[in-house]
Design a protein around this motif. Sequence first.
Motif, PDB file in Angstrom:
ATOM      1  N   GLU A   1       0.790  -1.063  -0.280  1.00 20.86           N
ATOM      2  CA  GLU A   1      -0.120   0.097   0.052  1.00 20.86           C
ATOM      3  C   GLU A   1       0.938   1.205  -0.057  1.00 20.86           C
ATOM      4  O   GLU A   1       0.356   2.388  -0.669  1.00 20.86           O
ATOM      5  CB  GLU A   1      -0.923   0.044   1.096  1.00 20.86           C
ATOM      6  N   GLU A   2       1.878   1.302   0.740  1.00 22.30           N
ATOM      7  CA  GLU A   2       2.705   2.487   0.806  1.00 22.30           C
ATOM      8  C   GLU A   2       3.502   2.833  -0.770  1.00 22.30           C
ATOM      9  O   GLU A   2       4.061   3.834  -0.877  1.00 22.30           O
ATOM     10  CB  GLU A   2       3.910   2.360   1.728  1.00 22.30           C
TER      11      GLU A   2
ATOM     12  N   TRP B   1      -6.562   5.815  -6.375  1.00 26.15           N
ATOM     13  CA  TRP B   1      -6.963   4.750  -7.336  1.00 26.15           C
ATOM     14  C   TRP B   1      -8.306   4.367  -7.316  1.00 26.15           C
ATOM     15  O   TRP B   1      -9.058   4.413  -8.365  1.00 26.15           O
ATOM     16  CB  TRP B   1      -6.364   3.369  -6.841  1.00 26.15           C
ATOM     17  N   LEU B   2      -8.898   4.660  -6.086  1.00 24.61           N
ATOM     18  CA  LEU B   2     -10.490   4.545  -6.174  1.00 24.61           C
ATOM     19  C   LEU B   2     -11.092   5.859  -6.882  1.00 24.61           C
ATOM     20  O   LEU B   2     -12.314   5.395  -7.321  1.00 24.61           O
ATOM     21  CB  LEU B   2     -10.774   4.651  -4.520  1.00 24.61           C
TER      22      LEU B   2
ATOM     23  N   ARG C   1     -12.874   2.010   0.694  1.00 24.66           N
ATOM     24  CA  ARG C   1     -12.647   0.844   1.324  1.00 24.66           C
ATOM     25  C   ARG C   1     -11.367   0.692   1.417  1.00 24.66           C
ATOM     26  O   ARG C   1     -10.316   1.016   0.951  1.00 24.66           O
ATOM     27  CB  ARG C   1     -13.298  -0.205   0.342  1.00 24.66           C
ATOM     28  N   PRO C   2     -11.067  -0.604   2.580  1.00 22.54           N
ATOM     29  CA  PRO C   2      -9.588  -0.777   2.911  1.00 22.54           C
ATOM     30  C   PRO C   2      -9.061  -1.480   1.489  1.00 22.54           C
ATOM     31  O   PRO C   2      -9.346  -1.779   0.889  1.00 22.54           O
ATOM     32  CB  PRO C   2      -9.754  -2.037   3.780  1.00 22.54           C
ATOM     33  N   PHE C   3      -7.672  -1.035   1.806  1.00 24.15           N
ATOM     34  CA  PHE C   3      -6.843  -1.457   0.512  1.00 24.15           C
ATOM     35  C   PHE C   3      -7.016  -2.965   0.312  1.00 24.15           C
ATOM     36  O   PHE C   3      -6.700  -3.926   1.202  1.00 24.15           O
ATOM     37  CB  PHE C   3      -5.171  -1.380   0.994  1.00 24.15           C
ATOM     38  N   ASP C   4      -7.004  -3.149  -1.049  1.00 25.62           N
ATOM     39  CA  ASP C   4      -7.261  -4.446  -1.648  1.00 25.62           C
ATOM     40  C   ASP C   4      -6.432  -4.884  -2.737  1.00 25.62           C
ATOM     41  O   ASP C   4      -6.850  -4.366  -3.719  1.00 25.62           O
ATOM     42  CB  ASP C   4      -8.868  -4.891  -1.816  1.00 25.62           C
ATOM     43  N   PRO C   5      -5.207  -5.643  -2.648  1.00 24.62           N
ATOM     44  CA  PRO C   5      -4.512  -5.775  -3.756  1.00 24.62           C
ATOM     45  C   PRO C   5      -5.172  -6.576  -4.911  1.00 24.62           C
ATOM     46  O   PRO C   5      -4.669  -6.488  -6.177  1.00 24.62           O
ATOM     47  CB  PRO C   5      -3.229  -6.500  -3.116  1.00 24.62           C
TER      48      PRO C   5
ATOM     49  N   PHE D   1      -9.484  -6.032 -11.036  1.00 28.34           N
ATOM     50  CA  PHE D   1     -10.814  -5.130 -11.015  1.00 28.34           C
ATOM     51  C   PHE D   1     -11.825  -5.548 -11.887  1.00 28.34           C
ATOM     52  O   PHE D   1     -13.132  -5.242 -11.571  1.00 28.34           O
ATOM     53  CB  PHE D   1     -10.384  -3.694 -11.052  1.00 28.34           C
ATOM     54  N   ARG D   2     -11.610  -6.258 -13.113  1.00 30.91           N
ATOM     55  CA  ARG D   2     -12.492  -6.845 -13.937  1.00 30.91           C
ATOM     56  C   ARG D   2     -13.428  -7.767 -13.300  1.00 30.91           C
ATOM     57  O   ARG D   2     -14.421  -8.079 -13.714  1.00 30.91           O
ATOM     58  CB  ARG D   2     -12.021  -7.087 -15.097  1.00 30.91           C
ATOM     59  N   LEU D   3     -13.185  -8.294 -12.113  1.00 34.33           N
ATOM     60  CA  LEU D   3     -13.924  -9.062 -11.662  1.00 34.33           C
ATOM     61  C   LEU D   3     -14.990  -8.732 -10.475  1.00 34.33           C
ATOM     62  O   LEU D   3     -15.781  -9.481 -10.103  1.00 34.33           O
ATOM     63  CB  LEU D   3     -12.889 -10.426 -10.909  1.00 34.33           C
ATOM     64  N   TYR D   4     -15.053  -7.297 -10.274  1.00 41.33           N
ATOM     65  CA  TYR D   4     -15.564  -6.834  -9.272  1.00 41.33           C
ATOM     66  C   TYR D   4     -16.615  -5.970  -9.835  1.00 41.33           C
ATOM     67  O   TYR D   4     -16.452  -4.691 -10.554  1.00 41.33           O
ATOM     68  CB  TYR D   4     -14.778  -6.220  -8.391  1.00 41.33           C
TER      69      TYR D   4
END
Length: 437
Positions: free
Chosen positions: A218-219, A226-227, A233-237, A243-246
């Motif tokens: 995250e750092e 990015w959002l 929302r909390p950082f989600d690698p 991202f295409r799955l969400y």
Amino acid sequence: MSDRVTRIGRRTFLGASGMLAGRAALATTARSYANILGANDRISLGHIGIGNRGRELVQIAAALKDRHHVEMTAVCDLWRVNRERAVEANTKHYGRAPRAYQHLEDVLALRDLDAVLISTPEHSHSPILRMAAEAGKDAYVEKPMGNVLDELKAARAAVRSGQRIVQVGTQHRSEPYPRAACALVHGGALGEVSKVEVEWNYHGPRWRGRPEVQLIREEDTDWRKWLLTKPYRPFDPRLYFEFRLYREFSSGIPDQWMSHGIDLVHWFMRDSFPRSVVAHGGVFAWKDGRENPDTFQALLEYPKGFLVSYSTSFGNDSPGFTRYMGKQATLVNLGGEGSPRYQLVEEKGNHEDDSNIDAQRPAQYIHLPGETRVPPMSIDDLSLEHMADWFECLRARTAPHCTVDDGFAHSVACMMAAESYWSGRKVYWDAAKEQIL
């Protein structure tokens, strides 16, 4: 259909289309010299978002740098690793390092920058395009142009208001085989078309398993940037790279695949907005936590009076095809997205009267001038024509092959398909109010 299936690489494809590409390179009119850049001025480019597709655009722009006198002078990516890779790659291509920035606002503030390439995740295409247009920059933006209607409208308005030259990245509009096929359709070779079928498949958990998920910290990025327009929302690698799955960030198959297919339909058929769309599907093949479907089908009705069927499965790699079904002939595109193999088949007789009628129907492959070999069934994503068209239009200040209006239209069709899938209802396009009902 018995011809051996082959793949064609970028060099082979460019060799096959050399005559067309050469004409495009030399087609500099007097109008091209009477523009704000000038025929001999270097076009200064910036690049925002340099992940997998972004790295391909780096190669494409660099391959055209001498012919079109362009240079990548600035690169921007939130993730440090992508920035460093972009600096290294462009230094090799241009002989000097571009300026590197983490935040796009710094790039758009550069007064010596003429245009930007935008290849960020799909949820940020429209917002960044709007920002670029408002900053006075021309743009090449990856498809879809957007997936939130209000953001899409705002981007289009900014481009129109600023009279910006924007090419949307459905690159098949500029490739020679689709252009030859489109000319046949526009010339009336098919007669009245009542149905178009598009089926593109793939066997595998598409968009899952990106190695970068294990690398990012995250750092090393700016998660809130990015959002962009999405709630925190909390950082989600996983979300960052897959991202295409969400659902909130992409519709998956419609945004990434159907956008190409339906853009070609709009172009070939000269009908840009569906009257209605109904869609269905689900996660049937890869139950790996994805929200968006891995199996998807949509039916789109168009005002001119024809139906489009779009279908994709990620659980089976059955050969893809596209069929434009007219009363006089069928145009068949053999292969998946981007296939150069088009065949024109005369509509003669019917199977009820003669079970062997297929053998009696005259058929011919669509060739480029001087070609005799059967065209291949696939190409890579490194074709140069679409970017070259944009560079020409930057100097001439003319409309490129896929304008902001074309990008708006294919994005609306994909949003309608996604809305129908998630709501379980048939949806309609109100052309007067530009609303999905």
